[in-house]
Write a protein that holds these residues in place. Structure first.
Motif, PDB file in Angstrom:
ATOM      1  N   GLY A 236       0.829  -1.204   0.000  1.00  0.00           N
ATOM      2  CA  GLY A 236       0.000   0.000   0.000  1.00  0.00           C
ATOM      3  C   GLY A 236       0.862   1.252   0.000  1.00  0.00           C
ATOM      4  O   GLY A 236       0.589   2.201  -0.740  1.00  0.00           O
TER       5      GLY A 236
ATOM      6  N   GLN B  37      -5.113  -6.499  -1.148  1.00  0.00           N
ATOM      7  CA  GLN B  37      -5.552  -5.312  -0.408  1.00  0.00           C
ATOM      8  C   GLN B  37      -4.539  -4.178  -0.525  1.00  0.00           C
ATOM      9  O   GLN B  37      -4.900  -3.019  -0.675  1.00  0.00           O
ATOM     10  CB  GLN B  37      -5.765  -5.650   1.076  1.00  0.00           C
TER      11      GLN B  37
ATOM     12  N   VAL C 117      -4.540  -0.227  -3.235  1.00  0.00           N
ATOM     13  CA  VAL C 117      -4.892   0.921  -2.399  1.00  0.00           C
ATOM     14  C   VAL C 117      -4.989   2.173  -3.261  1.00  0.00           C
ATOM     15  O   VAL C 117      -4.194   2.376  -4.175  1.00  0.00           O
ATOM     16  CB  VAL C 117      -3.832   1.146  -1.303  1.00  0.00           C
ATOM     17  N   LYS C 118      -5.996   3.002  -2.961  1.00  0.00           N
ATOM     18  CA  LYS C 118      -6.082   4.310  -3.605  1.00  0.00           C
ATOM     19  C   LYS C 118      -6.106   5.337  -2.492  1.00  0.00           C
ATOM     20  O   LYS C 118      -6.791   5.128  -1.502  1.00  0.00           O
ATOM     21  CB  LYS C 118      -7.377   4.419  -4.423  1.00  0.00           C
ATOM     22  N   GLY C 119      -5.398   6.419  -2.641  1.00  0.00           N
ATOM     23  CA  GLY C 119      -5.452   7.465  -1.630  1.00  0.00           C
ATOM     24  C   GLY C 119      -4.145   7.634  -0.892  1.00  0.00           C
ATOM     25  O   GLY C 119      -3.087   7.657  -1.510  1.00  0.00           O
TER      26      GLY C 119
ATOM     27  N   GLU D 188      -5.754   5.212   4.009  1.00  0.00           N
ATOM     28  CA  GLU D 188      -6.225   4.056   3.248  1.00  0.00           C
ATOM     29  C   GLU D 188      -5.269   2.873   3.414  1.00  0.00           C
ATOM     30  O   GLU D 188      -5.695   1.723   3.410  1.00  0.00           O
ATOM     31  CB  GLU D 188      -6.378   4.400   1.766  1.00  0.00           C
TER      32      GLU D 188
ATOM     33  N   LYS E 184      -6.202   1.236   6.584  1.00  0.00           N
ATOM     34  CA  LYS E 184      -7.449   0.481   6.439  1.00  0.00           C
ATOM     35  C   LYS E 184      -7.204  -0.807   5.666  1.00  0.00           C
ATOM     36  O   LYS E 184      -7.746  -1.853   6.008  1.00  0.00           O
ATOM     37  CB  LYS E 184      -8.490   1.331   5.693  1.00  0.00           C
ATOM     38  N   ALA E 185      -6.395  -0.706   4.614  1.00  0.00           N
ATOM     39  CA  ALA E 185      -6.123  -1.889   3.797  1.00  0.00           C
ATOM     40  C   ALA E 185      -5.438  -2.954   4.636  1.00  0.00           C
ATOM     41  O   ALA E 185      -5.719  -4.140   4.488  1.00  0.00           O
ATOM     42  CB  ALA E 185      -5.251  -1.526   2.600  1.00  0.00           C
TER      43      ALA E 185
ATOM     44  N   ARG F 273      -8.003  -4.598   6.776  1.00  0.00           N
ATOM     45  CA  ARG F 273      -8.824  -5.499   5.955  1.00  0.00           C
ATOM     46  C   ARG F 273      -8.063  -6.776   5.615  1.00  0.00           C
ATOM     47  O   ARG F 273      -8.627  -7.869   5.623  1.00  0.00           O
ATOM     48  CB  ARG F 273      -9.225  -4.803   4.655  1.00  0.00           C
TER      49      ARG F 273
END
Ligand SMILES: Nc1ncnc2c1ncn2[C@@H]1O[C@H](COP(=O)(O)OP(=O)(O)OP(=O)(O)O)[C@@H](O)[C@H]1O
Ligand SMILES: [Mg+2]
Lengths: 250, 223
Positions: B86, B184, B188-190, B194, B197-198, B201
């Motif tokens: 990410g 995941q 990732v975008k952002g 994020e 969060k990834a 998850r």
């Protein structure tokens, strides 16, 4: 030489690039300028294929790039170097390894030859004695210089830089600008730089493309830019009203 | 080919070797606790004491060294993979690879999957071994079961297939951890939020999938 013809790019409803056509010449510094959010980064990333364009054509020395197969794109990508706005150095590798990386991937050089070449490039960007540091251990300006060294390690034909001197002090900015200019001339590269730094424009802008709201609004050299009649360009160039008045009086 | 090989070695170190410590610590303690609890539960005089060894061994072989270790590695390795990829995504390092003409997924994800699928079976075996060692330590230092009975127990009714079963599960779980977490992280975008969060998850999804496939595989292989 890179030719872009009428390229369009949208993200959902956001029509960012609205039909830009221009030619970036070889051995010259081609600058793309424009306000923040005008689409400069999207334009640059579209040219190198990081964004798939919706419409239009991109040619690298008369070889069509847009819409071609990944395999062909890879051939052209091996001829280009890119300096990202944030540097995009591999943070698990040392400075030297970062610069060696493309060589390790794509050259037949021995390890020693790769190191030699990496050190040659690092010397070009005036970065000595940082070889064994990690990107997190060097300053922003040094990171930019490593990114440039990495971008030129494979002797690219095309060099792209997204705001190579944003966030740097004016003196370092000019050092980096001149460095890119020297390298481009020395190796006869087609160089395209995104910037909103007027110092760069004056210093190194052989050819300047002004992007306004996703369209090419003006094109010319650093000699013409201050005498242009284009209103939006003037608003961009002479940000302070005082400066505008001073120029008028002249 | 050489950079890919180097990448695999690096991942084996980062994902595998660096997990040996945590696997050993957890397995020793769990082996010890399982032995203690089995001993406390076998209070009836009719049940031979060596069955404590049998119970502890089979718990380790069947469930603990594969599933529990899998869950723990989903936490440790899964979050590591997702946050690494990410971060590479949001700092444009993945774009940089693409621009060089490198297949970034192939270069970044494949070595991770190969490394973890190759190395986790060793972790599983280490866990079995030191887990039973933990049980033996209980036999040595407490009154719950004698060392002789414990040794007798871990050698009685041994079914070699349990080890195969455990390894099969471990390989599947390893694949789940690497692929789910890499997915995941890679997409990732952002920005930094994020990435966080990834990585959460990655841990949650791979844990749930591990539990689900544990059920399915147990039914298939032992049912
Ligand atoms: N990946 C993306 N997805 C959706 N929209 C995007 C994406 N990248 C850029 N945009 C949109 O495109 C527009 C132009 O952005 P761009 O990054 O090209 O600006 P810029 O000219 O480079 O600005 P700056 O000088 O601040 O870097 C913005 O409105 C932005 O919201
Ligand atoms: Mg930009």
């Amino acid at each position: 030489m890179i030719e872009v013809k009428n390229i369009h790019k949208s993200f959902g409803d956001n029509h960012v690039l609205k039909g830009i056509s221009t030619i970036f010449e070889r051995g010259k510094i081609n600058l793309i300028i424009g306000k923040s959010g005008s689409g400069k980064t999207v334009f640059l990333k579209s040219i190198i294929g990081l964004h798939e364009i919706d419409k239009g054509e991109i040619l690298y020395d008369n070889r069509t790039f847009s819409g071609t197969k990944t395999k062909f794109k890879k051939t052209i990508r091996k001829e280009l170097g890119m300096v990202f706005q944030g540097g995009a150095l591999f943070d698990s590798e040392t400075v030297e390894r970062n610069v060696m990386f493309p060589l390790e991937m794509f050259s037949d050089m021995s390890f020693e030859e790769q190191r030699e070449r990496a050190n040659f490039c690092l010397k070009k960007v005036n970065l000595l004695n940082a070889n064994h540091l990690f990107p997190s251990e060097i300053s922003g300006g040094m990171q930019k210089r490593v990114a440039i060294a990495r971008a030129i390690s494979l002797n690219p034909k095309y060099l792209f830089c997204d705001e190579p001197n944003s966030g740097l002090d004016p003196a370092t900015s000019i050092v980096i600008d001149n460095l890119i200019k020297d390298i481009s001339e020395e190796f006869d590269m087609t160089t395209i730089i995104n910037t909103h730094d007027m110092n760069s424009v004056v210093e190194i802008g052989d050819k300047i493309t002004y992007i306004h709201e996703g369209q090419k609004w003006w094109e010319g050299s650093n000699n013409d830019i201050f005498s242009s009649e284009n209103k939006e360009l003037n608003d961009f160039v002479f940000v302070s009203k005082k400066m505008k008045l001073m120029m008028k009086r002249k | 080919m050489k950079p890919y090989f180097r990448q695999i070695i690096k991942e084996i170190y980062k994902i595998g070797i660096s997990s040996i410590g945590i696997v050993i610590i957890i397995s020793v303690f769990m082996g010890a606790v399982i032995t203690l609890q089995t001993a406390y539960n076998f209070t009836s005089a009719i049940i031979p004491r060596y069955l404590i060894g049998v119970g502890a061994r089979d718990s380790m072989l069947l469930e603990f060294s594969s599933t529990m270790v899998g869950l723990i590695l989903a936490g440790k390795v899964g979050s590591n993979i997702a946050s690494e990829l990410g971060t590479m995504r949001v700092t444009e390092q993945i774009d940089a690879l693409e621009i060089m003409g490198i297949n970034s997924a192939g270069y970044l994800i494949l070595p991770k999957i190969i490394a973890i699928v190759f190395f986790n079976p060793f972790l599983c075996m280490i866990s079995m071994f030191v887990g039973i060692g933990g049980g033996y330590a209980i036999a040595l230092f407490t009154e719950s079961v004698t060392p002789e009975n414990f040794i007798l127990g871990i050698r009685a009714f041994f079914i070699p297939f349990y080890i195969t079963y455990s390894i099969i599960k471990t390989i599947l779980f390893a694949f789940i951890i690497a692929s789910v977490s890499a997915y995941q992280g890679y997409f990732v975008k952002g920005g930094a939020i994020e990435v966080g969060k990834a990585s959460t998850r990655a841990v949650v999804y791979s844990s749930i999938l591990i539990l689900l496939f544990n059920l399915i595989l147990t039914n298939l292989l032992l049912g």
